[in-house]
Write an enzyme that holds these catalytic residues in place. Structure first.
Site, short mmCIF file in Angstrom:
data_model
loop_
_atom_site.label_atom_id
_atom_site.label_comp_id
_atom_site.label_asym_id
_atom_site.label_seq_id
_atom_site.Cartn_x
_atom_site.Cartn_y
_atom_site.Cartn_z
N PRO A 108 21.66 -9.45 10.85
CA PRO A 108 20.34 -9.79 10.33
C PRO A 108 19.37 -10.25 11.40
CG PRO A 108 22.08 -11.04 9.21
CD PRO A 108 22.71 -10.34 10.36
N GLU A 116 31.23 -15.03 9.14
CA GLU A 116 29.96 -15.70 9.41
C GLU A 116 29.20 -15.04 10.56
OE1 GLU A 116 27.19 -18.36 8.29
OE2 GLU A 116 29.14 -17.93 7.38
N ARG A 121 20.51 13.10 8.88
CA ARG A 121 19.61 14.06 8.23
C ARG A 121 18.53 14.58 9.16
NH1 ARG A 121 15.04 12.18 6.45
NH2 ARG A 121 14.87 13.51 4.59
N ASP A 177 8.87 14.05 5.12
CA ASP A 177 9.03 12.92 4.20
C ASP A 177 8.33 11.67 4.72
OD1 ASP A 177 10.75 12.05 6.20
OD2 ASP A 177 12.46 12.82 5.16
C1 4FV Z 1 23.04 -7.27 8.15
C2 4FV Z 1 21.70 -6.96 7.85
C3 4FV Z 1 23.83 -8.35 7.54
C4 4FV Z 1 25.73 -10.93 8.27
C5 4FV Z 1 27.05 -11.61 8.32
C6 4FV Z 1 27.38 -9.31 7.82
C7 4FV Z 1 25.95 -9.63 7.57
C8 4FV Z 1 28.08 -10.60 7.94
N1 4FV Z 1 23.46 -6.43 9.09
N2 4FV Z 1 21.36 -5.90 8.63
N3 4FV Z 1 20.88 -7.55 6.99
N4 4FV Z 1 25.07 -8.56 8.08
O1 4FV Z 1 23.38 -9.02 6.61
O2 4FV Z 1 22.43 -5.59 9.37
O3 4FV Z 1 29.00 -10.53 8.98
#
Ligand code: 4FV
Length: 245
Positions: free
Chosen positions: A88, A116, A154, A169
């Site tokens: 994230p 985590e 794609r 698109d």
């Molecule tokens: C995530 C996202 C995501 C965080 C902890 C996996 C999680 C767990 N990855 N974009 N949004 N990953 O939430 O790519 O390990």
């Protein structure tokens, strides 16, 4: 185009990669996706991939050793690999990055996190890019990995039945897509716009551009700042804005 997925849940990929356009692309060898089980790169009898966080706190952290072993075994040559961790805190994945990755000659490793977090030394010493698919927290990086594989695949010539569709698109043109219609001509008293039945391709493309601009002006006006507008676009936008005012 080769993807190397690193995950503790390889089974997640079977159904999605075994369906539709992606299945055919894999069968035709237009893309290659190798799904690697991280536990195969552990050394203890419990095949441990996680451990408690130094400094305490909730959740577990993915250990560095199995991840280093996996990547350095599967692709010892750093210059032949591009390692992407899905998380994230990464750079937001958008169509532009999909186009960039679709031209990547190196093997693309997709590290799917669980728990985590991943030990920071993986980021420091192994990772080339950190990518997020959106500002929300998932239970794992497998779905983001599939999103990237799908969006990139794609764009590979031959994967989509008709090349035009990838070019036309949303976002490939920098604005949102125009409305699409198919038979029946009238459904629930809703008729297909006459221009689409006219056979007048100049009028049809002008209508489609106008509707794409209308939708973008309404739903994603910020996109209009990022693209170069033609004189025709400016005329169409003036017409649309006049109607809105
Ligand atoms: C995530 C996202 C995501 C965080 C902890 C996996 C999680 C767990 N990855 N974009 N949004 N990953 O939430 O790519 O390990």
């Amino acid at each position: 185009m080769t993807f190397e997925v690193i995950t503790i849940f390889p089974e997640i990929f079977n159904s999605y990669l075994g369906t539709g356009v992606l299945r055919k692309a894999l069968q035709k060898g237009l893309i290659e996706v190798k799904v690697n089980n991280l536990r195969d790169y552990t050394v203890d009898k419990h095949r441990t991939v996680d451990d408690y966080p130094y400094g305490g706190g909730a959740g577990m952290v993915m250990k560095p050793e199995p991840l280093f072993a996996a990547i350095e075994t599967l692709c010892p040559e750093r210059k032949e690999r591009r390692v992407i961790v899905l998380s994230p805190v990464g750079r937001k994945f958008e169509q532009e990055m999909a186009e960039e990755l679709s031209k990547e000659p190196k093997r693309i490793f997709l590290l799917c996190g669980r728990y985590e977090a991943i030990d920071e030394r993986v980021r420091i010493a192994l990772v080339d890019d950190e990518v997020s698919i959106g500002d929300y927290i998932l239970t794992g990086g497998e779905l983001p990995a599939l999103v990237i594989i799908d969006a990139v695949a794609r764009l590979i010539p031959g994967v989509l039945g008709d090349e035009r569709s990838a070019k036309e698109d949303s976002f490939s043109s920098g604005i949102l897509d125009y409305p699409h219609y198919t038979r029946p001509h009238v459904f629930r008293d809703m008729a297909v716009p006459e221009v689409l039945l006219s056979g007048n391709h100049r009028e049809i493309s002008r209508w489609r551009r106008k509707e794409a601009l209308r939708r973008t002006l309404k739903q994603r006006p910020e996109l209009l700042e990022k693209i170069r507008l033609s004189d025709e676009d400016r005329t169409l936008l003036d017409e649309l804005r006049r109607k809105l005012s």
